[in-house]
Design a protein around this motif. Structure first.
Motif, PDB file in Angstrom:
ATOM      1  N   PRO A 103      27.138  14.715   8.739  1.00 18.37           N
ATOM      2  CA  PRO A 103      26.328  13.702   9.437  1.00 18.37           C
ATOM      3  C   PRO A 103      24.827  13.954   9.389  1.00 18.37           C
ATOM      4  CG  PRO A 103      28.256  14.277  10.738  1.00 18.37           C
ATOM      5  CD  PRO A 103      28.207  15.251   9.597  1.00 18.37           C
ATOM      6  N   SER A 104      24.388  15.200   9.291  1.00 19.63           N
ATOM      7  CA  SER A 104      22.953  15.477   9.347  1.00 19.63           C
ATOM      8  C   SER A 104      22.216  15.082   8.069  1.00 19.63           C
ATOM      9  CB  SER A 104      22.704  16.969   9.631  1.00 19.63           C
ATOM     10  OG  SER A 104      23.159  17.779   8.567  1.00 19.63           O
ATOM     11  N   VAL A 105      22.940  14.501   7.096  1.00 21.86           N
ATOM     12  CA  VAL A 105      22.284  14.054   5.870  1.00 21.86           C
ATOM     13  C   VAL A 105      21.321  12.895   6.122  1.00 21.86           C
ATOM     14  CG1 VAL A 105      24.022  12.351   5.173  1.00 21.86           C
ATOM     15  CG2 VAL A 105      22.733  13.571   3.418  1.00 21.86           C
ATOM     16  N   ALA A 106      21.560  12.123   7.207  1.00 23.38           N
ATOM     17  CA  ALA A 106      20.741  10.940   7.474  1.00 23.38           C
ATOM     18  C   ALA A 106      20.410  10.853   8.958  1.00 23.38           C
ATOM     19  CB  ALA A 106      21.462   9.676   7.028  1.00 23.38           C
ATOM     20  N   THR A 107      19.324  10.155   9.271  1.00 28.36           N
ATOM     21  CA  THR A 107      18.920   9.925  10.658  1.00 28.36           C
ATOM     22  C   THR A 107      19.493   8.602  11.147  1.00 28.36           C
ATOM     23  OG1 THR A 107      16.843  11.094  10.257  1.00 28.36           O
ATOM     24  CG2 THR A 107      16.952   9.680  12.220  1.00 28.36           C
ATOM     25  N   ALA A 137       6.456   9.554   0.541  1.00 28.40           N
ATOM     26  CA  ALA A 137       5.905   9.496   1.894  1.00 28.40           C
ATOM     27  C   ALA A 137       6.999   9.385   2.946  1.00 28.40           C
ATOM     28  CB  ALA A 137       4.952   8.308   2.026  1.00 28.40           C
ATOM     29  N   SER A 138       8.224   9.208   2.498  1.00 33.03           N
ATOM     30  CA  SER A 138       9.373   9.095   3.395  1.00 33.03           C
ATOM     31  C   SER A 138      10.195  10.372   3.345  1.00 33.03           C
ATOM     32  CB  SER A 138      10.251   7.905   2.978  1.00 33.03           C
ATOM     33  OG  SER A 138      11.486   7.916   3.665  1.00 33.03           O
ATOM     34  N   SER A 139      10.803  10.709   4.467  1.00 33.94           N
ATOM     35  CA  SER A 139      11.711  11.859   4.528  1.00 33.94           C
ATOM     36  C   SER A 139      13.166  11.425   4.370  1.00 33.94           C
ATOM     37  CB  SER A 139      11.528  12.608   5.848  1.00 33.94           C
ATOM     38  OG  SER A 139      11.827  11.751   6.950  1.00 33.94           O
ATOM     39  N   ALA A 140      13.378  10.176   3.940  1.00 31.08           N
ATOM     40  CA  ALA A 140      14.741   9.672   3.747  1.00 31.08           C
ATOM     41  C   ALA A 140      15.449  10.469   2.658  1.00 31.08           C
ATOM     42  CB  ALA A 140      14.694   8.189   3.379  1.00 31.08           C
ATOM     43  N   PRO A 141      16.783  10.480   2.665  1.00 36.32           N
ATOM     44  CA  PRO A 141      17.541  11.293   1.712  1.00 36.32           C
ATOM     45  C   PRO A 141      17.329  10.862   0.257  1.00 36.32           C
ATOM     46  CG  PRO A 141      18.940  10.554   3.525  1.00 36.32           C
ATOM     47  CD  PRO A 141      17.659   9.799   3.640  1.00 36.32           C
ATOM     48  N   VAL A 142      17.658  11.780  -0.626  1.00 34.19           N
ATOM     49  CA  VAL A 142      17.724  11.520  -2.061  1.00 34.19           C
ATOM     50  C   VAL A 142      19.191  11.325  -2.428  1.00 34.19           C
ATOM     51  CG1 VAL A 142      17.356  12.476  -4.369  1.00 34.19           C
ATOM     52  CG2 VAL A 142      15.651  12.847  -2.572  1.00 34.19           C
ATOM     53  N   VAL A 143      19.477  10.237  -3.150  1.00 34.13           N
ATOM     54  CA  VAL A 143      20.838   9.953  -3.609  1.00 34.13           C
ATOM     55  C   VAL A 143      20.853  10.118  -5.126  1.00 34.13           C
ATOM     56  CG1 VAL A 143      22.629   8.188  -3.843  1.00 34.13           C
ATOM     57  CG2 VAL A 143      21.357   8.405  -1.706  1.00 34.13           C
ATOM     58  N   SER A 144      21.728  10.988  -5.625  1.00 36.10           N
ATOM     59  CA  SER A 144      21.748  11.355  -7.039  1.00 36.10           C
ATOM     60  C   SER A 144      23.112  11.039  -7.650  1.00 36.10           C
ATOM     61  CB  SER A 144      21.444  12.855  -7.175  1.00 36.10           C
ATOM     62  OG  SER A 144      21.580  13.284  -8.506  1.00 36.10           O
ATOM     63  N   LEU A 145      23.090  10.330  -8.787  1.00 39.10           N
ATOM     64  CA  LEU A 145      24.312   9.921  -9.488  1.00 39.10           C
ATOM     65  C   LEU A 145      24.321  10.554 -10.872  1.00 39.10           C
ATOM     66  CD1 LEU A 145      24.090   6.107  -8.643  1.00 39.10           C
ATOM     67  CD2 LEU A 145      25.369   7.866  -7.383  1.00 39.10           C
ATOM     68  N   LEU A 175      28.557  12.351  -7.103  1.00 39.27           N
ATOM     69  CA  LEU A 175      27.469  11.973  -6.203  1.00 39.27           C
ATOM     70  C   LEU A 175      26.944  13.210  -5.500  1.00 39.27           C
ATOM     71  CD1 LEU A 175      25.950   9.849  -4.237  1.00 39.27           C
ATOM     72  CD2 LEU A 175      28.016  10.052  -2.818  1.00 39.27           C
ATOM     73  N   VAL A 176      25.637  13.340  -5.410  1.00 37.49           N
ATOM     74  CA  VAL A 176      24.998  14.355  -4.567  1.00 37.49           C
ATOM     75  C   VAL A 176      23.978  13.642  -3.691  1.00 37.49           C
ATOM     76  CG1 VAL A 176      23.460  16.363  -4.499  1.00 37.49           C
ATOM     77  CG2 VAL A 176      25.337  16.286  -6.158  1.00 37.49           C
ATOM     78  N   VAL A 177      23.980  13.968  -2.407  1.00 36.64           N
ATOM     79  CA  VAL A 177      22.995  13.421  -1.465  1.00 36.64           C
ATOM     80  C   VAL A 177      22.416  14.584  -0.678  1.00 36.64           C
ATOM     81  CG1 VAL A 177      22.571  11.837   0.439  1.00 36.64           C
ATOM     82  CG2 VAL A 177      24.316  11.275  -1.266  1.00 36.64           C
ATOM     83  N   PHE A 178      21.088  14.627  -0.563  1.00 40.35           N
ATOM     84  CA  PHE A 178      20.494  15.644   0.300  1.00 40.35           C
ATOM     85  C   PHE A 178      19.368  15.039   1.117  1.00 40.35           C
ATOM     86  CE2 PHE A 178      18.784  16.107  -3.975  1.00 40.35           C
ATOM     87  CZ  PHE A 178      17.410  16.210  -3.821  1.00 40.35           C
ATOM     88  N   GLY A 179      19.417  15.339   2.407  1.00 42.02           N
ATOM     89  CA  GLY A 179      18.431  14.826   3.348  1.00 42.02           C
ATOM     90  C   GLY A 179      18.389  15.722   4.563  1.00 42.02           C
ATOM     91  N   GLY A 180      17.833  15.208   5.652  1.00 39.61           N
ATOM     92  CA  GLY A 180      17.769  15.997   6.879  1.00 39.61           C
ATOM     93  C   GLY A 180      17.121  17.348   6.638  1.00 39.61           C
ATOM     94  N   PRO A 181      17.738  18.437   7.125  1.00 37.66           N
ATOM     95  CA  PRO A 181      17.145  19.767   6.971  1.00 37.66           C
ATOM     96  C   PRO A 181      17.000  20.217   5.516  1.00 37.66           C
ATOM     97  CG  PRO A 181      18.880  19.777   8.647  1.00 37.66           C
ATOM     98  CD  PRO A 181      18.978  18.466   7.935  1.00 37.66           C
ATOM     99  N   SER A 182      17.760  19.595   4.612  1.00 36.92           N
ATOM    100  CA  SER A 182      17.714  19.996   3.201  1.00 36.92           C
ATOM    101  C   SER A 182      16.929  19.031   2.320  1.00 36.92           C
ATOM    102  CB  SER A 182      19.146  20.127   2.647  1.00 36.92           C
ATOM    103  OG  SER A 182      19.796  21.261   3.162  1.00 36.92           O
ATOM    104  N   ARG A 183      16.221  18.087   2.928  1.00 35.11           N
ATOM    105  CA  ARG A 183      15.505  17.098   2.118  1.00 35.11           C
ATOM    106  C   ARG A 183      14.512  17.746   1.158  1.00 35.11           C
ATOM    107  NH1 ARG A 183      12.895  14.853  -0.845  1.00 35.11           N
ATOM    108  NH2 ARG A 183      12.172  12.682  -0.920  1.00 35.11           N
ATOM    109  N   MET A 184      13.889  18.842   1.564  1.00 40.12           N
ATOM    110  CA  MET A 184      12.891  19.492   0.726  1.00 40.12           C
ATOM    111  C   MET A 184      13.442  20.743   0.038  1.00 40.12           C
ATOM    112  SD  MET A 184      10.388  17.467   0.932  1.00 40.12           S
ATOM    113  CE  MET A 184       9.121  18.448   0.154  1.00 40.12           C
ATOM    114  N   ALA A 185      14.751  20.837  -0.078  1.00 39.71           N
ATOM    115  CA  ALA A 185      15.356  22.007  -0.726  1.00 39.71           C
ATOM    116  C   ALA A 185      15.017  22.044  -2.215  1.00 39.71           C
ATOM    117  CB  ALA A 185      16.867  21.999  -0.529  1.00 39.71           C
ATOM    118  N   PHE A 186      14.777  23.235  -2.721  1.00 35.44           N
ATOM    119  CA  PHE A 186      14.595  23.412  -4.160  1.00 35.44           C
ATOM    120  C   PHE A 186      15.937  23.194  -4.858  1.00 35.44           C
ATOM    121  CE2 PHE A 186      10.827  25.588  -2.658  1.00 35.44           C
ATOM    122  CZ  PHE A 186       9.886  25.312  -3.649  1.00 35.44           C
ATOM    123  N   HIS A 187      15.896  22.534  -6.007  1.00 36.15           N
ATOM    124  CA  HIS A 187      17.118  22.256  -6.744  1.00 36.15           C
ATOM    125  C   HIS A 187      16.776  22.101  -8.220  1.00 36.15           C
ATOM    126  CE1 HIS A 187      15.277  18.413  -5.652  1.00 36.15           C
ATOM    127  NE2 HIS A 187      15.844  17.890  -6.725  1.00 36.15           N
TER     128      HIS A 187
END
Length: 226
Positions: A103-107, A137-145, A175-187
């Protein structure tokens, strides 16, 4: 955790707080549709090799939808194709699928409306170094296909490029999605397994597809529901 997560059951995996890998999320029909769309887009927006400010050249070729991305910003002076509404809906569905696992992937209460998509094309020997998606400029998640060849996807922390990180094998349709605490994770992608794309990918393209990755992002601040 640093060992590869190359399990045979291919269950959804939490890569970090707010980061999820959902295997086999797209059907073959959906993948074919998306791959053909990438071919059509590339015919209009020729993929290019990016030269980084330090002089290095990325081994992947790339093009943008919605807003033109250049390291490390968006350039609105160059016209690009818009992100189609069906792709926005797909991204929202992907975010919903990931949030059901973590659940913490999104606000809650925020409408996810990606306004840009980056399409990366990996040829033989192409890799992607560890980096952050920090030009938005947004902290919204990244959705990767993912489409085509399998790869090792390396997912770390927001603090630095080093360990700890998790390696997971991504296959066509994942599918990979990262947001919330991991939005700025290195990958990044340290390895692509050349020639592992499903046979139908070659039938669609008439050639080896390599790896195709589409990442959808909100480049502008999100809006509250209502």
């Amino acid at each position: 955790m640093t060992e590869p997560l190359f399990g045979v059951d291919r269950e959804p995996t939490v890569l970090g707080p707010g980061a999820v890998h959902v295997p086999d999320w797209m059907s073959r029909e959906q993948q074919e549709f998306l791959l053909r769309a990438c071919v059509d887009w590339a015919a209009v927006r020729a993929p290019r090799s990016i030269v980084l400010p330090g002089g290095g050249r990325m081994s992947v070729r790339t093009f943008s939808l919605g807003r033109h991305w250049v390291p490390y910003r968006y350039d609105d002076d160059e016209e690009v194709l818009q992100v189609p509404e069906w792709l926005v809906r797909a991204a929202r569905n992907g975010l919903e699928a990931a949030a059901a696992v973590e659940p913490s992937v999104a606000t809650p209460g925020i409408t996810y409306t990606p306004d840009t998509a980056l399409v990366n094309l990996y040829g033989r020997g192409s890799t992607m170094g560890l980096h952050q998606d920090r030009d938005e400029a947004s902290s919204a998640p990244v959705v990767s296909l993912s489409l085509g060849d399998a790869c090792t996807f390396r997912f770390g922390t927001p603090e630095h490029r080093g360990r700890p990180y998790t390696d997971v094998r991504l296959e066509s349709g994942d599918l990979v999605v990262f947001g919330g605490p991991s939005r700025m994770a290195f990958h990044g992608v340290p390895k692509v397994f050349d020639g592992t794309a499903p046979a139908w990918c070659r039938e669609v393209l008439g050639a080896e597809p390599g790896r195709v990755n589409i990442t959808l992002r909100e480049s502008r601040p999100p809006t509250l529901d209502g």
